[in-house]
Design a protein around this motif. Structure first.
Motif, short mmCIF file in Angstrom:
data_model
loop_
_atom_site.label_atom_id
_atom_site.label_comp_id
_atom_site.label_asym_id
_atom_site.label_seq_id
_atom_site.Cartn_x
_atom_site.Cartn_y
_atom_site.Cartn_z
N LEU A 102 -5.73 -3.73 -4.32
CA LEU A 102 -6.03 -2.38 -4.80
C LEU A 102 -5.62 -2.17 -6.26
CD1 LEU A 102 -4.93 -0.33 -1.66
CD2 LEU A 102 -7.07 -1.54 -2.09
N GLU A 103 -5.13 -3.23 -6.88
CA GLU A 103 -4.79 -3.15 -8.31
C GLU A 103 -6.03 -2.77 -9.13
OE1 GLU A 103 -2.01 -3.47 -9.98
OE2 GLU A 103 -0.61 -4.69 -8.81
N PRO A 104 -5.87 -2.05 -10.23
CA PRO A 104 -4.62 -1.54 -10.79
C PRO A 104 -4.23 -0.15 -10.29
CG PRO A 104 -6.40 -1.06 -12.31
CD PRO A 104 -7.02 -1.78 -11.14
N PHE A 105 -4.97 0.36 -9.32
CA PHE A 105 -4.79 1.76 -8.92
C PHE A 105 -3.64 1.96 -7.95
CE2 PHE A 105 -9.24 1.01 -10.04
CZ PHE A 105 -9.32 1.84 -11.15
N VAL A 106 -3.43 0.99 -7.06
CA VAL A 106 -2.24 0.96 -6.20
C VAL A 106 -1.63 -0.42 -6.40
CG1 VAL A 106 -1.31 1.22 -3.89
CG2 VAL A 106 -3.38 2.49 -4.54
N ASP A 107 -0.38 -0.47 -6.83
CA ASP A 107 0.19 -1.73 -7.26
C ASP A 107 0.65 -2.60 -6.09
OD1 ASP A 107 3.48 -1.39 -7.16
OD2 ASP A 107 2.41 0.50 -7.46
N THR A 108 0.76 -3.89 -6.37
CA THR A 108 1.09 -4.89 -5.35
C THR A 108 2.44 -4.64 -4.71
OG1 THR A 108 -0.22 -6.52 -6.60
CG2 THR A 108 1.34 -7.37 -4.96
N GLN A 109 3.45 -4.35 -5.52
CA GLN A 109 4.79 -4.15 -4.97
C GLN A 109 4.85 -2.95 -4.04
OE1 GLN A 109 7.89 -3.54 -7.88
NE2 GLN A 109 9.53 -3.96 -6.41
N THR A 110 4.19 -1.87 -4.44
CA THR A 110 4.14 -0.69 -3.57
C THR A 110 3.49 -1.03 -2.24
OG1 THR A 110 4.16 0.94 -5.35
CG2 THR A 110 3.12 1.60 -3.29
N MET A 111 2.39 -1.75 -2.27
CA MET A 111 1.70 -2.09 -1.03
C MET A 111 2.57 -2.96 -0.13
SD MET A 111 -1.17 -0.56 -0.72
CE MET A 111 -1.79 -1.53 0.67
N ALA A 112 3.27 -3.92 -0.71
CA ALA A 112 4.12 -4.81 0.09
C ALA A 112 5.25 -4.04 0.75
CB ALA A 112 4.68 -5.92 -0.80
N ILE A 113 5.89 -3.15 0.01
CA ILE A 113 6.98 -2.36 0.58
C ILE A 113 6.45 -1.33 1.57
CG2 ILE A 113 8.82 -0.72 0.03
CD1 ILE A 113 9.05 -2.13 -2.71
N ASN A 125 7.44 9.01 14.14
CA ASN A 125 7.17 7.58 14.05
C ASN A 125 5.82 7.19 14.64
OD1 ASN A 125 9.81 6.45 12.92
ND2 ASN A 125 10.52 7.80 14.54
N GLY A 126 5.44 7.83 15.73
CA GLY A 126 4.09 7.61 16.23
C GLY A 126 3.06 8.15 15.26
N GLY A 127 3.39 9.30 14.65
CA GLY A 127 2.52 9.83 13.60
C GLY A 127 2.45 8.89 12.41
N GLY A 128 3.61 8.36 12.01
CA GLY A 128 3.63 7.43 10.89
C GLY A 128 2.82 6.18 11.16
N HIS A 129 2.89 5.69 12.40
CA HIS A 129 2.13 4.48 12.74
C HIS A 129 0.64 4.75 12.70
CE1 HIS A 129 0.87 0.78 14.43
NE2 HIS A 129 0.94 1.11 15.72
N TRP A 130 0.20 5.84 13.34
CA TRP A 130 -1.25 6.13 13.35
C TRP A 130 -1.74 6.43 11.93
CZ3 TRP A 130 -4.90 9.48 11.79
CH2 TRP A 130 -6.18 9.27 12.29
N ASN A 131 -1.00 7.25 11.20
CA ASN A 131 -1.44 7.62 9.86
C ASN A 131 -1.64 6.41 8.97
OD1 ASN A 131 -1.18 10.24 10.71
ND2 ASN A 131 0.59 10.73 9.43
N HIS A 132 -0.70 5.46 9.05
CA HIS A 132 -0.82 4.29 8.18
C HIS A 132 -1.91 3.34 8.64
CE1 HIS A 132 2.97 5.88 6.64
NE2 HIS A 132 2.67 5.21 5.53
N ASN A 133 -2.11 3.20 9.94
CA ASN A 133 -3.27 2.44 10.41
C ASN A 133 -4.55 2.98 9.78
OD1 ASN A 133 -1.73 0.80 12.07
ND2 ASN A 133 -2.29 1.84 13.97
N PHE A 134 -4.67 4.31 9.81
CA PHE A 134 -5.85 4.96 9.24
C PHE A 134 -5.93 4.73 7.74
CE2 PHE A 134 -8.13 8.50 7.37
CZ PHE A 134 -9.22 8.66 8.20
N PHE A 135 -4.80 4.91 7.07
CA PHE A 135 -4.74 4.83 5.61
C PHE A 135 -5.16 3.46 5.09
CE2 PHE A 135 -1.88 4.89 1.67
CZ PHE A 135 -2.74 5.69 0.94
N TRP A 136 -4.65 2.40 5.70
CA TRP A 136 -5.02 1.06 5.23
C TRP A 136 -6.53 0.84 5.34
CZ3 TRP A 136 -0.83 1.08 3.04
CH2 TRP A 136 0.43 1.06 3.64
N HIS A 188 7.01 7.33 -1.61
CA HIS A 188 7.02 5.87 -1.52
C HIS A 188 5.62 5.28 -1.66
CE1 HIS A 188 6.75 6.68 3.05
NE2 HIS A 188 5.61 6.10 2.74
N ALA A 189 4.58 6.10 -1.55
CA ALA A 189 3.21 5.61 -1.68
C ALA A 189 2.80 5.42 -3.13
CB ALA A 189 2.24 6.58 -1.00
N TYR A 190 3.54 6.02 -4.06
CA TYR A 190 3.07 5.98 -5.45
C TYR A 190 4.16 5.90 -6.52
CZ TYR A 190 4.14 11.04 -5.41
OH TYR A 190 4.77 12.26 -5.30
#
Length: 215
Positions: A15-26, A77-88, A177-179
């Motif tokens: 997703l570079e340069p708009f979302v950086d590699t280190q952010t995505m890894a973390i 945490n269930g919300g966090g899991h579903w939200n991030h599945n969707f986001f990716w 933490h996303a940006y």
């Protein structure tokens, strides 16, 4: 069966340069992984929940069908899991972000007048979300596209807790933490940059699935 951290559909640097590699890894390997671990710990206390998929589990948040002992843990945490599945899945490499089309584009133009107007309203909702949370484009049960935002890891599947329940079509994580590694406190800059990595084909598929008449 325990929930698991999904593989990303692209590399951390895609997703570079708009979302950086280190952010995505973390973001994926630490934050999302923690949500998965924590929701598994909560659900393990109630074997009757073991067969629920993560979407169905989220739909139980805020209802009597979720044991009160784990209601907050599942919401967060269930919300966090579903939200991030969707986001990716709603993102892709900039070279693959083809712009809105198909049924979704037509629906957006009917609801908001233009894609640009929808983006402006979405950006405003994302920027105005105080603290941590998400911005969403949602297809409501009445078949209307609406823009909304939710705090923390809440999402539009949690019908009894949110202003605009429904099926998410687009979703943007505006937790710091996303940006923050790239954009620091410049959230509006991150929001604007994010449109360069939106997977519009996937968004159109989400829209078509949500708009399909249910038997």
């Amino acid at each position: 069966m325990a929930y698991s951290l999904p593989d990303l559909p692209y590399g951390y640097d895609a997703l570079e340069p708009f979302v950086d590699t280190q952010t995505m890894a973390i973001h994926h390997g630490k934050h999302h992984a923690a949500y998965v671990s924590n929701v598994n710990t909560a659900v393990a206390k109630f074997p009757e929940l073991a067969g629920l998929g993560i979407e169905d589990l989220n739909r139980r948040v805020g209802t009597p069908h979720l044991p009160s002992d784990i209601a907050t843990a599942v919401r967060n945490n269930g919300g966090g899991h579903w939200n991030h599945n969707f986001f990716w899945n709603i993102m892709c490499a900039p070279s693959s972000s083809s712009g809105p089309g198909g049924e979704l584009k037509a629906a957006v133009e009917a609801a908001f007048g233009s894609v640009d107007e929808m983006k402006q309203r979405f950006n405003a909702a994302a920027a105005a979300r105080f603290g941590s949370g998400w911005a969403w484009l949602v297809l409501t049960p009445e078949g209307k596209l609406e823009i909304t935002s939710t705090p923390n890891q809440d999402n539009p599947l949690m019908a009894s807790l949110v202003e605009a329940p429904g099926a998410p079509v687009l979703g943007l994580d505006v937790w710091e933490h996303a940006y923050y590694l790239r954009y620091q406190n410049r959230r509006p800059e991150y929001i604007s940059a994010w449109w360069n990595v939106v997977n519009w084909e996937q968004a159109n598929d989400f829209y078509k699935a949500a708009a399909k008449p249910r038997a």
